[in-house]
Motif scaffolding. Structure first.
Motif, PDB file in Angstrom:
ATOM      1  N   LEU A 117     -58.006 -66.745  50.703  1.00 26.38           N
ATOM      2  CA  LEU A 117     -59.278 -66.447  51.359  1.00 26.38           C
ATOM      3  C   LEU A 117     -60.477 -66.955  50.560  1.00 26.38           C
ATOM      4  CD1 LEU A 117     -58.595 -62.804  52.614  1.00 26.38           C
ATOM      5  CD2 LEU A 117     -58.497 -64.931  53.915  1.00 26.38           C
ATOM      6  N   GLY A 118     -60.223 -67.528  49.377  1.00 27.90           N
ATOM      7  CA  GLY A 118     -61.310 -68.059  48.561  1.00 27.90           C
ATOM      8  C   GLY A 118     -62.126 -66.996  47.858  1.00 27.90           C
ATOM      9  N   LEU A 119     -61.557 -65.790  47.716  1.00 25.90           N
ATOM     10  CA  LEU A 119     -62.275 -64.683  47.102  1.00 25.90           C
ATOM     11  C   LEU A 119     -61.944 -64.523  45.623  1.00 25.90           C
ATOM     12  CD1 LEU A 119     -61.860 -62.070  49.972  1.00 25.90           C
ATOM     13  CD2 LEU A 119     -63.853 -63.484  49.472  1.00 25.90           C
ATOM     14  N   GLN A 120     -60.941 -65.259  45.140  1.00 26.73           N
ATOM     15  CA  GLN A 120     -60.560 -65.198  43.733  1.00 26.73           C
ATOM     16  C   GLN A 120     -60.402 -66.604  43.181  1.00 26.73           C
ATOM     17  OE1 GLN A 120     -57.201 -62.689  42.877  1.00 26.73           O
ATOM     18  NE2 GLN A 120     -57.995 -60.954  44.027  1.00 26.73           N
ATOM     19  N   THR A 121     -60.772 -66.749  41.920  1.00 29.32           N
ATOM     20  CA  THR A 121     -60.600 -68.029  41.240  1.00 29.32           C
ATOM     21  C   THR A 121     -59.317 -67.994  40.423  1.00 29.32           C
ATOM     22  OG1 THR A 121     -61.761 -67.363  39.217  1.00 29.32           O
ATOM     23  CG2 THR A 121     -63.107 -68.195  41.050  1.00 29.32           C
ATOM     24  N   ILE A 122     -58.958 -69.137  39.870  1.00 28.64           N
ATOM     25  CA  ILE A 122     -57.753 -69.196  39.045  1.00 28.64           C
ATOM     26  C   ILE A 122     -57.899 -68.335  37.802  1.00 28.64           C
ATOM     27  CG2 ILE A 122     -58.545 -71.223  37.741  1.00 28.64           C
ATOM     28  CD1 ILE A 122     -54.932 -70.330  38.875  1.00 28.64           C
ATOM     29  N   TYR A 123     -59.153 -68.165  37.336  1.00 28.72           N
ATOM     30  CA  TYR A 123     -59.389 -67.306  36.176  1.00 28.72           C
ATOM     31  C   TYR A 123     -59.104 -65.848  36.518  1.00 28.72           C
ATOM     32  CZ  TYR A 123     -61.689 -71.469  34.380  1.00 28.72           C
ATOM     33  OH  TYR A 123     -61.959 -72.752  33.967  1.00 28.72           O
ATOM     34  N   ASN A 124     -59.476 -65.432  37.726  1.00 25.91           N
ATOM     35  CA  ASN A 124     -59.148 -64.071  38.172  1.00 25.91           C
ATOM     36  C   ASN A 124     -57.641 -63.849  38.169  1.00 25.91           C
ATOM     37  OD1 ASN A 124     -61.773 -64.489  40.515  1.00 25.91           O
ATOM     38  ND2 ASN A 124     -61.834 -63.102  38.787  1.00 25.91           N
ATOM     39  N   VAL A 125     -56.894 -64.857  38.626  1.00 26.51           N
ATOM     40  CA  VAL A 125     -55.439 -64.742  38.696  1.00 26.51           C
ATOM     41  C   VAL A 125     -54.824 -64.682  37.303  1.00 26.51           C
ATOM     42  CG1 VAL A 125     -53.318 -65.853  39.499  1.00 26.51           C
ATOM     43  CG2 VAL A 125     -55.372 -65.917  40.921  1.00 26.51           C
ATOM     44  N   ILE A 126     -55.326 -65.512  36.380  1.00 27.42           N
ATOM     45  CA  ILE A 126     -54.817 -65.503  35.001  1.00 27.42           C
ATOM     46  C   ILE A 126     -55.025 -64.132  34.376  1.00 27.42           C
ATOM     47  CG2 ILE A 126     -55.132 -66.431  32.681  1.00 27.42           C
ATOM     48  CD1 ILE A 126     -55.908 -69.084  33.993  1.00 27.42           C
ATOM     49  N   ILE A 127     -56.257 -63.617  34.503  1.00 26.41           N
ATOM     50  CA  ILE A 127     -56.568 -62.293  33.956  1.00 26.41           C
ATOM     51  C   ILE A 127     -55.645 -61.242  34.563  1.00 26.41           C
ATOM     52  CG2 ILE A 127     -58.306 -60.460  33.912  1.00 26.41           C
ATOM     53  CD1 ILE A 127     -60.443 -62.608  33.732  1.00 26.41           C
ATOM     54  N   ALA A 128     -55.481 -61.302  35.881  1.00 19.06           N
ATOM     55  CA  ALA A 128     -54.666 -60.301  36.566  1.00 19.06           C
ATOM     56  C   ALA A 128     -53.202 -60.358  36.138  1.00 19.06           C
ATOM     57  CB  ALA A 128     -54.781 -60.493  38.081  1.00 19.06           C
ATOM     58  N   MET A 129     -52.646 -61.570  35.993  1.00 18.47           N
ATOM     59  CA  MET A 129     -51.242 -61.704  35.632  1.00 18.47           C
ATOM     60  C   MET A 129     -50.965 -61.176  34.222  1.00 18.47           C
ATOM     61  SD  MET A 129     -49.363 -62.679  38.059  1.00 18.47           S
ATOM     62  CE  MET A 129     -47.913 -62.901  37.033  1.00 18.47           C
ATOM     63  N   VAL A 130     -51.822 -61.545  33.283  1.00 17.69           N
ATOM     64  CA  VAL A 130     -51.649 -61.042  31.911  1.00 17.69           C
ATOM     65  C   VAL A 130     -51.810 -59.535  31.895  1.00 17.69           C
ATOM     66  CG1 VAL A 130     -52.539 -61.125  29.556  1.00 17.69           C
ATOM     67  CG2 VAL A 130     -52.446 -63.216  30.911  1.00 17.69           C
ATOM     68  N   TYR A 131     -52.815 -59.052  32.609  1.00 15.82           N
ATOM     69  CA  TYR A 131     -53.068 -57.605  32.702  1.00 15.82           C
ATOM     70  C   TYR A 131     -51.841 -56.873  33.239  1.00 15.82           C
ATOM     71  CZ  TYR A 131     -55.230 -53.248  34.333  1.00 15.82           C
ATOM     72  OH  TYR A 131     -55.526 -51.927  34.562  1.00 15.82           O
TER      73      TYR A 131
END
Length: 205
Positions: A117-131
């Motif tokens: 949906l274009g609401l998250q960037t790849i940086y959001n995903v990286i942070i979320a995965m590590v978290y």
């Protein structure tokens, strides 16, 4: 494609860790050293607890929606794309209630929806995965320890910011400081939210 591959690798590693920790669903449970008889009742119960059962798919789908919607609310950060998502306390609650494997699956699907949906960037995903991996491992290792609900969120956020700072080639201090309010918010609200959600689920079930 590169980041999608990295995410898949992280998920695979998490699955392996989960398997080694003995958290996989079992078809037959042991009781007093003897295998339970495979009666129709026990078979039905076993199937209902299976990862891909209708019950689990429905529950996980509900959690995906809640996690995605709560992730739309964020605390600003000095670097675009590194904002703190207010879904963090809910993520911790899901990790405790649903378990490590379900938690990772729910989180990954929510991130995929956000990116589509274009609401998250790849940086959001990286942070979320590590978290998710760090927080999930803490919840798994400490199991029923109430302290896990307090430290899992901040620890996951701290680790995620360190990884992101390394990737971006910037100092980690500003990233951690900007996330400090969110870390405190998660540490305070995660135990309360988990208790409330457990009561709600117990009531409706």
């Amino acid at each position: 494609i590169k980041w999608l591959t990295i995410s898949c690798l992280l998920y695979t590693i998490a699955l392996l860790l989960n398997s080694l920790n003995g958290k996989w669903q079992k078809y037959f449970k042991q009781k007093d050293g003897k295998t339970m008889n495979t009666t129709e009742e026990s078979k039905e119960r076993i199937l209902s607890n299976h990862f891909f059962s209708v019950k689990n798919l429905t529950m996980d789908g509900m959690w995906v929606v809640l996690l995605f919607i709560s992730g739309l609310f964020k605390i600003p950060s000095p670097i675009p794309g590194t904002e703190f998502q207010l879904s963090a306390p809910l993520a911790i609650s899901i990790g405790r209630i649903r378990g490590f494997l379900h938690y990772l699956t729910i989180g990954i699907i929510a991130s995929i929806i956000g990116m589509i949906l274009g609401l998250q960037t790849i940086y959001n995903v990286i942070i979320a995965m590590v978290y998710r991996i760090v927080a999930g491992l803490i919840l798994t290792v400490l199991k029923k320890n109430p302290l896990a609900l307090i430290i899992a969120g901040p620890a996951g956020t701290f680790a995620a910011r360190l990884v992101l700072a390394t990737i971006l080639g910037v100092a980690w201090q500003p990233l951690v400081v900007s996330a400090a309010p969110g870390m405190i918010f998660t540490a305070i609200t995660a135990p309360v939210l988990t208790s409330i959600l457990k009561r709600v689920l117990k009531t409706i079930s």
